[in-house]
Structure formats: structure tokens, C-alpha cells
Motif scaffolding. Structure first.
Motif, PDB file in Angstrom:
ATOM      1  N   ILE A   1      80.342  27.200  42.798  1.00 53.79           N
ATOM      2  CA  ILE A   1      80.869  25.954  43.347  1.00 53.79           C
ATOM      3  C   ILE A   1      82.280  26.210  43.843  1.00 53.79           C
ATOM      4  O   ILE A   1      83.171  26.573  43.063  1.00 53.79           O
ATOM      5  N   GLN A   2      82.492  26.043  45.125  1.00 60.77           N
ATOM      6  CA  GLN A   2      83.801  26.231  45.746  1.00 60.77           C
ATOM      7  C   GLN A   2      84.306  24.909  46.279  1.00 60.77           C
ATOM      8  O   GLN A   2      83.559  24.155  46.911  1.00 60.77           O
ATOM      9  N   SER A   3      85.568  24.625  46.024  1.00 63.36           N
ATOM     10  CA  SER A   3      86.160  23.379  46.510  1.00 63.36           C
ATOM     11  C   SER A   3      87.598  23.629  46.936  1.00 63.36           C
ATOM     12  O   SER A   3      88.258  24.548  46.443  1.00 63.36           O
ATOM     13  N   SER A   4      88.061  22.817  47.853  1.00 62.17           N
ATOM     14  CA  SER A   4      89.455  22.902  48.289  1.00 62.17           C
ATOM     15  C   SER A   4      89.923  21.524  48.722  1.00 62.17           C
ATOM     16  O   SER A   4      89.133  20.678  49.148  1.00 62.17           O
ATOM     17  N   ALA A   5      91.215  21.303  48.568  1.00 66.11           N
ATOM     18  CA  ALA A   5      91.820  20.044  48.990  1.00 66.11           C
ATOM     19  C   ALA A   5      93.151  20.361  49.661  1.00 66.11           C
ATOM     20  O   ALA A   5      94.011  21.002  49.055  1.00 66.11           O
ATOM     21  N   GLN A   6      93.278  19.926  50.896  1.00 69.09           N
ATOM     22  CA  GLN A   6      94.519  20.119  51.639  1.00 69.09           C
ATOM     23  C   GLN A   6      95.115  18.755  51.982  1.00 69.09           C
ATOM     24  O   GLN A   6      94.397  17.838  52.378  1.00 69.09           O
ATOM     25  N   ASN A   7      96.414  18.640  51.803  1.00 66.65           N
ATOM     26  CA  ASN A   7      97.093  17.415  52.179  1.00 66.65           C
ATOM     27  C   ASN A   7      98.359  17.788  52.952  1.00 66.65           C
ATOM     28  O   ASN A   7      99.250  18.464  52.424  1.00 66.65           O
ATOM     29  N   THR A   8      98.434  17.367  54.201  1.00 67.53           N
ATOM     30  CA  THR A   8      99.566  17.687  55.070  1.00 67.53           C
ATOM     31  C   THR A   8     100.220  16.392  55.542  1.00 67.53           C
ATOM     32  O   THR A   8      99.554  15.535  56.140  1.00 67.53           O
ATOM     33  N   ARG A   9     101.495  16.244  55.299  1.00 71.78           N
ATOM     34  CA  ARG A   9     102.249  15.082  55.775  1.00 71.78           C
ATOM     35  C   ARG A   9     103.296  15.552  56.768  1.00 71.78           C
ATOM     36  O   ARG A   9     104.128  16.402  56.458  1.00 71.78           O
ATOM     37  N   ASP A  10     103.244  14.994  57.965  1.00 72.55           N
ATOM     38  CA  ASP A  10     104.137  15.385  59.054  1.00 72.55           C
ATOM     39  C   ASP A  10     104.978  14.182  59.474  1.00 72.55           C
ATOM     40  O   ASP A  10     104.451  13.200  60.013  1.00 72.55           O
ATOM     41  N   SER A  11     106.297  14.282  59.223  1.00 68.30           N
ATOM     42  CA  SER A  11     107.218  13.227  59.630  1.00 68.30           C
ATOM     43  C   SER A  11     107.998  13.722  60.844  1.00 68.30           C
ATOM     44  O   SER A  11     108.708  14.731  60.762  1.00 68.30           O
ATOM     45  N   LYS A  12     107.873  13.002  61.966  1.00 70.06           N
ATOM     46  CA  LYS A  12     108.502  13.425  63.217  1.00 70.06           C
ATOM     47  C   LYS A  12     109.737  12.571  63.498  1.00 70.06           C
ATOM     48  O   LYS A  12     109.695  11.337  63.437  1.00 70.06           O
ATOM     49  N   TYR A  13     110.838  13.290  63.800  1.00 68.23           N
ATOM     50  CA  TYR A  13     112.103  12.613  64.097  1.00 68.23           C
ATOM     51  C   TYR A  13     112.548  12.963  65.508  1.00 68.23           C
ATOM     52  O   TYR A  13     112.466  14.117  65.937  1.00 68.23           O
ATOM     53  N   GLU A  14     113.055  11.937  66.209  1.00 65.37           N
ATOM     54  CA  GLU A  14     113.676  12.124  67.516  1.00 65.37           C
ATOM     55  C   GLU A  14     115.048  11.466  67.488  1.00 65.37           C
ATOM     56  O   GLU A  14     115.171  10.264  67.230  1.00 65.37           O
ATOM     57  N   ARG A  15     116.086  12.284  67.699  1.00 60.61           N
ATOM     58  CA  ARG A  15     117.480  11.849  67.590  1.00 60.61           C
ATOM     59  C   ARG A  15     117.732  11.111  66.276  1.00 60.61           C
ATOM     60  O   ARG A  15     118.446  10.112  66.206  1.00 60.61           O
ATOM     61  N   GLY A  16     117.143  11.622  65.223  1.00 66.54           N
ATOM     62  CA  GLY A  16     117.357  11.088  63.887  1.00 66.54           C
ATOM     63  C   GLY A  16     116.534   9.874  63.531  1.00 66.54           C
ATOM     64  O   GLY A  16     116.648   9.351  62.422  1.00 66.54           O
ATOM     65  N   VAL A  17     115.681   9.432  64.446  1.00 70.70           N
ATOM     66  CA  VAL A  17     114.865   8.248  64.198  1.00 70.70           C
ATOM     67  C   VAL A  17     113.435   8.674  63.903  1.00 70.70           C
ATOM     68  O   VAL A  17     112.852   9.483  64.646  1.00 70.70           O
ATOM     69  N   LEU A  18     112.858   8.186  62.827  1.00 71.55           N
ATOM     70  CA  LEU A  18     111.479   8.494  62.467  1.00 71.55           C
ATOM     71  C   LEU A  18     110.538   7.815  63.463  1.00 71.55           C
ATOM     72  O   LEU A  18     110.500   6.577  63.553  1.00 71.55           O
ATOM     73  N   VAL A  19     109.800   8.614  64.224  1.00 73.02           N
ATOM     74  CA  VAL A  19     108.905   8.054  65.233  1.00 73.02           C
ATOM     75  C   VAL A  19     107.444   8.111  64.814  1.00 73.02           C
ATOM     76  O   VAL A  19     106.606   7.407  65.380  1.00 73.02           O
ATOM     77  N   SER A  20     107.116   8.989  63.830  1.00 74.19           N
ATOM     78  CA  SER A  20     105.748   8.995  63.306  1.00 74.19           C
ATOM     79  C   SER A  20     105.746   9.631  61.934  1.00 74.19           C
ATOM     80  O   SER A  20     106.573  10.490  61.621  1.00 74.19           O
ATOM     81  N   ASP A  21     104.800   9.205  61.107  1.00 68.57           N
ATOM     82  CA  ASP A  21     104.669   9.736  59.745  1.00 68.57           C
ATOM     83  C   ASP A  21     103.172   9.775  59.432  1.00 68.57           C
ATOM     84  O   ASP A  21     102.565   8.753  59.098  1.00 68.57           O
ATOM     85  N   VAL A  22     102.588  10.968  59.580  1.00 73.30           N
ATOM     86  CA  VAL A  22     101.135  11.102  59.506  1.00 73.30           C
ATOM     87  C   VAL A  22     100.750  11.931  58.295  1.00 73.30           C
ATOM     88  O   VAL A  22     101.268  13.045  58.092  1.00 73.30           O
ATOM     89  N   ASN A  23      99.855  11.411  57.503  1.00 71.40           N
ATOM     90  CA  ASN A  23      99.322  12.122  56.340  1.00 71.40           C
ATOM     91  C   ASN A  23      97.875  12.511  56.631  1.00 71.40           C
ATOM     92  O   ASN A  23      97.049  11.656  56.967  1.00 71.40           O
ATOM     93  N   THR A  24      97.576  13.828  56.524  1.00 73.68           N
ATOM     94  CA  THR A  24      96.235  14.314  56.886  1.00 73.68           C
ATOM     95  C   THR A  24      95.598  15.019  55.690  1.00 73.68           C
ATOM     96  O   THR A  24      95.923  16.172  55.397  1.00 73.68           O
ATOM     97  N   PRO A  25      94.683  14.347  54.992  1.00 67.90           N
ATOM     98  CA  PRO A  25      93.964  15.010  53.893  1.00 67.90           C
ATOM     99  C   PRO A  25      92.699  15.704  54.397  1.00 67.90           C
ATOM    100  O   PRO A  25      92.107  15.306  55.416  1.00 67.90           O
ATOM    101  N   LYS A  26      92.292  16.758  53.697  1.00 63.03           N
ATOM    102  CA  LYS A  26      91.074  17.474  54.049  1.00 63.03           C
ATOM    103  C   LYS A  26      90.469  18.059  52.772  1.00 63.03           C
ATOM    104  O   LYS A  26      91.063  18.923  52.148  1.00 63.03           O
ATOM    105  N   ASP A  27      89.306  17.567  52.408  1.00 65.66           N
ATOM    106  CA  ASP A  27      88.642  18.020  51.185  1.00 65.66           C
ATOM    107  C   ASP A  27      87.293  18.645  51.524  1.00 65.66           C
ATOM    108  O   ASP A  27      86.568  18.162  52.407  1.00 65.66           O
TER     109      ASP A  27
END
Length: 515
Positions: free
Chosen positions: A446-472
Motif C-alpha cells: 500500500i503506497q500513499s502520498s499527500a502533497q500540499n502546496t500553498r502559493d502566495s503571490k505578491y505584486e508591489r507588496g500587495v497580496l494578489v492571490s493565495d492558492v492552496n493546492t492539495p494532492k493525495d
């Protein structure tokens, strides 16, 4: 009567500093030759080369130039260890101070097992330490402690402090010929470990220490601690006995640890199987380091240490896997479903940084742990085996919006254009095997994996997107169903090429799946 008819020539000679790369006697001889080469009207009477005195000048650091170093020895300096120290004392790095010194000490055991101590301290005729040496120079302590099968403990120490060198060997008892020979055989491995850690960048080479003669020696413990060298501060330790191996390294880049449990030789696969397993793990480490933007040099040391500690465990004890003692084919199949490595735990952690002055809470970090644990239950006739491999990655890093490299972040909003990425991954691979009376009853993966990636994007110091991407992912595999047709046709009993190919295929499937 002594006549000096060329004052300018003598003054020029006095202002020329002595060359520090040669011995004091050679320096004096060189100056005497230069004096003899002056104009024919110049006559200089010199009582002896050692009594030569010249005008002295000062360096920008305030120390005297042209001052030959004075060496103070603790004992007779005509042996090979002292001669090695004599060639090393003036070096400005740990690599130079300890070059060939560890191996020279252990080579003594080829002929003698007695205690030994030597030291050399360095000063100038002015009483000041030579230029580049002293309290501001690199300092180091290196040691090797060896316990023989007969119970004798041998302690070897090398030290470098304030420009001087010291070495010692202490034995708690008399060594036999086989013990002296086993110690002498460690000379290359001891020196390789020293040279590797003293290199720029530092490297890890404990393979020579890991392969000591277990018929004569019971344990080996190595430690290395250096401050103020070109690599900064670095400390390392390696220990090994009949049941375990342990390695740790700490430096400005971070820290790493590897522990291997060698008590159960039934888990050890063939050399080819271990090599395949090590290669699979090194690929996993590379993947984790790339995904988490880890320190490449520290990961390289981690990989070297892991490989060196697992490539050869020595002679097996004859232990067999439970439930497989009376069926060679069953022993083969069980072994193919295991990694062939001894159980282990390992970790690496990079030193965290805060590269964004506008958001100091955003740290660049990397931490990775990996382990294997195995449970063996039952007897030679029937048994159960469970082997679990696990890994966990936690990392965070800054990435430029354009080009993908590390951004240059300042207190200016114009610099605040970046992605801040946080990663939390885990993976597991579990094999469970049940056998009874020479029959494989159950084998699952039995093989399992869980990935969680959170990407916060800033432009001129302002948060323009905050995306959380899980993968199981999770994937069960019935390994028994892959082997049953070959068992029924007799391929297993005959050990055919088809049987070996199936075993190799299964072994390639059982490792961690990080995707």
C-alpha cells in the motif's frame, strides 16, 4: 675587521621579509647567500646562520616581518609523526594543519601499540605569534576512539590551536598483533574523513571508518570540531558498533543525522539489491531537495552519508526471515518485497533565513525526514513481516515572478514582486507478508502520498492571490497475485529467469511514491 661599504645594499636586504613557506634554517641560509652576492667591496662576517639579525619592519596588523618562527616541541621530533607536524604547523587552514597527520598516527600501530604524545607550539623571536596564526586563526579538535574485541580502548586526539599542533594516543591496555593491524588499516579511512570535512566545500567520507575489521574491533567513534576555518564552524561525529551506526553533521548551512540499526541481518539484501535501493532513495532525496529548494551542498553530504552507511553491513549473522527458512523460493520472494536495507532514520534541516525585510515572518526553510521500520514475527515455519517506509518534507521559499529565481527583496515596494511558496508533503509505502509451512499466504503493498502546496503571490507588496493546492494518492497492490502463476508453474522452484525478472520488478515497485 668587518667592513660594510654598501649601506644601501644592506638596508635593501633588511627590508625584504623572509619567505614563510620554508623552514627557519632554510630562510637563514637563503639570506646568507644573498649577503655573499653583494658587491665585491662589501665584506660581512657572520658567526653563524642562526645568529643572523636583520632590520625589522612591521605589517599593517602590527606584527614583525622577517621574524623566523620559533618551534617548541614537547618531545623528540625525529619520528614520522613529528616530521608530518613540522611540515603542517605553518598552514593557514585545517586541511593543511591535519594533512596526513591522522594516517601517520594510526600507521604507528603497524609496529607499536604504545602510548604517544607530541605537540609543537609556534612563536616568533619577538614573542608574538607568526602572522596569520594565533587566537584569530582556525582551531580544531579531532578524535578517534576505538574499542577492541578484547576490551581495550584506544583514544587518538589531534588538536590545532593558536597556530600550534598536538597529537596523542592513549591505550587502556596492551594490544595484540591483530588489534594493532586492524587499527593501522583504519589509517586511510581516518584521514579521508578528516580531509573531506576540511575541504572547501566540506565533503563527507566515512566509508573507510564504516568498514573496520569486526573480527578484532568492537566499535569506532569519530568526532570533528573546527571553528574559524574557511568553511566557518563545522562539527561532525560518526559512531559504529555491531548493532548500530550513527552520523551527525552541524554547520552554518544546517544539520543532518543518519542512524542505521544493523541488528537484524535477515533484512540485508544482496549487494545489487542494496545498490538499487540506495539509488532509489537518492533519487527521492534529490526530488525533495529540488521541490523544497534545499541547500544543494548540505544535501550532497546527506546523500553521501546515507549511501556510505548502507552500502556494506559486513558479515551477516545467519538470521533468516520468519516463515521462510525451509523454502529458498519463499526466502527470495520475501526478500524481493523488502528494500534489502537495514532499518534507519535520517533527517536534514537547512538553516532558516528571513530574506524579506518587509515581512520577516516569511522564512526560507527546508526540513526533510525519512525512515524505514520493520517488524518480524513468528518462527522458521511461519511468520509475519511488516516493513514501512515513510518520508516528510516541510519547506518554504521565495521565488521571483519573472525568471523563477530567488528575488532580491528590499524595503522598497518596487522589489516586492514574488511568490512565497510553502510545502508540506508526506509519503508512505507499507509491505505486509504472511507465510506458513513454506507457503506464501499474503503479500500486499500500500503506497500513499499527500502533497500540499500553498502559493502566495505578491505584486508591489500587495497580496494578489493565495492558492492552496492539495494532492493525495493511495494505491494498493496485491503482490501475491503477481507471483502465484510463476509459483504454480514451478518457475519459483526452478529459479527460472522469469521468476527472477518478476522478483526484480516487484522490488522496483515497493519504494516511496512522492508524486
Amino acid at each position: 675587521m668587518t667592513t660594510l661599504s654598501s649601506l644601501d645594499a644592506a638596508t635593501t636586504l633588511a627590508l625584504a621579509p623572509l619567505v614563510s613557506s620554508v623552514s627557519p634554517a632554510a630562510e637563514a641560509g637563503s639570506v646568507a647567500s644573498s649577503l655573499a652576492a653583494l658587491s665585491s667591496s662589501t665584506v660581512v662576517t657572520i658567526p653563524s646562520a642562526s645568529g643572523l639579525a636583520v632590520l625589522q619592519t612591521y605589517t599593517p596588523e602590527g606584527t614583525l616581518t622577517g621574524t623566523a618562527p620559533l618551534l617548541s616541541w614537547a618531545g623528540d621530533n625525529s619520528d614520522i609523526v613529528s616530521l608530518t607536524m613540522m611540515g603542517n604547523y605553518a598552514a593557514q587552514t585545517m586541511a593543511g594543519h591535519f594533512a596526513g597527520l591522522g594516517s601517520a598516527l594510526l600507521d604507528r600501530f603497524k609496529t607499536t601499540g604504545g602510548d604517544y604524545a607530541q605537540s609543537v607550539s609556534v612563536s616568533s623571536a619577538s614573542g608574538l605569534a607568526p602572522v596569520g596564526q594565533g587566537s584569530n586563526g582556525p582551531n580544531g579538535q579531532i578524535g578517534l576512539t576505538i574499542r577492541t574485541k578484547s576490551g581495550v580502548t584506544v583514544e587518538i586526539e589531534l588538536g590545532s590551536e593558536d597556530g600550534g599542533l598536538s597529537v596523542s594516543i592513549k591505550s587502556s591496555g596492551t594490544l595484540g598483533e591483530s588489534e594493532r593491524s586492524a587499527l593501522a588499516k583504519l589509517s586511510d579511512g581516518f584521514q579521508q574523513a578528516i580531509d573531506g570535512l576540511s575541504a572547501v566545500p566540506p565533503k563527507l567520507d566515512v566509508s573507510g571508518l564504516a568498514q573496520f575489521d569486526t573480527s578484532a574491533l568492537a566499535s569506532v567513534n569519530f568526532h570533528y570540531n573546527v571553528t574559524g576555518d574557511r568553511n566557518g564552524n563545522i562539527s561532525a561525529s560518526y559512531s559504529q558498533d555491531s548493532s548500530a551506526r550513527s552520523l551527525s553533521v552541524t554547520s552554518a548551512a544546517g544539520a543532518m543525522n543518519v542512524k542505521v540499526d544493523t541488528r537484524h541481518s535477515a533484512l540485508w539484501g544482496t549487494g545489487a539489491q542494496r545498490a538499487a535501493s540506495i539509488a532509489s532513495y537518492l533519487a527521492q532525496f534529490d526530488h525533495a531537495n529540488s521541490r523544497g529548494h534545499g541547500n544543494a551542498a548540505l544535501m550532497s553530504m546527506f546523500e553521501d552519508g546515507f549511501a556510505q552507511m548502507n552500502e556494506d553491513y559486513g558479515a551477516p549473522s545467519g538470521e533468516t526471515l520468519p516463515g521462510a527458512a525451509y523454502a529458498p523460493a519463499l526466502q527470495q520472494s520475501d526478500q524481493a518485497m523488502l528494500t534489502g536495507l537495514a532499518d534507519f532514520s535520517a533527517s536534514i534541516t537547512d538553516t532558516s533565513t528571513s530574506p524579506n525585510p518587509m515581512r520577516p515572518g516569511e522564512v526560507d526553510s527546508f526540513s526533510y525526514q525519512v525512515a524505514q521500520s520493520t517488524q518480524l514475527e513468528g518462527s522458521a515455519r511461519e511468520g509475519r513481516i511488516s516493513q514501512i517506509q515513510q518520508a516528510h518534507l516541510s519547506a518554504s521559499y521565495h521565488q521571483a515572478l519573472q525568471g523563477g529565481g530567488a528575488p532580491v527583496l528590499t524595503s522598497s515596494r518596487d522589489s516586492q514582486n514574488y511568490d512565497y511558496v510553502r510545502i508540506d508533503d508526506s509519503a508512505q509505502s507499507a509491505v505486509r507478508i504472511a507465510t506458513a509451512r513454506g507457503v506464501l499466504l499474503n503479500a500486499t503493498l500500500i503506497q500513499s502520498s499527500a502533497q500540499n502546496t500553498r502559493d502566495s503571490k505578491y505584486e508591489r507588496g500587495v497580496l494578489v492571490s493565495d492558492v492552496n493546492t492539495p494532492k493525495d494518492t493511495s494505491r494498493p497492490t496485491n503482490l501475491l497475485s503477481m507471483l502465484e502463476p510463476l509459483i504454480e508453474k514451478g518457475d519459483a522452484a526452478r529459479n527460472t529467469a522469469a521468476w527472477q525478472q518478476a522478483l526484480a520488478s516487484i522490488h522496483g515497485m515497493i519504494f516511496l511514491n512522492s508524486a
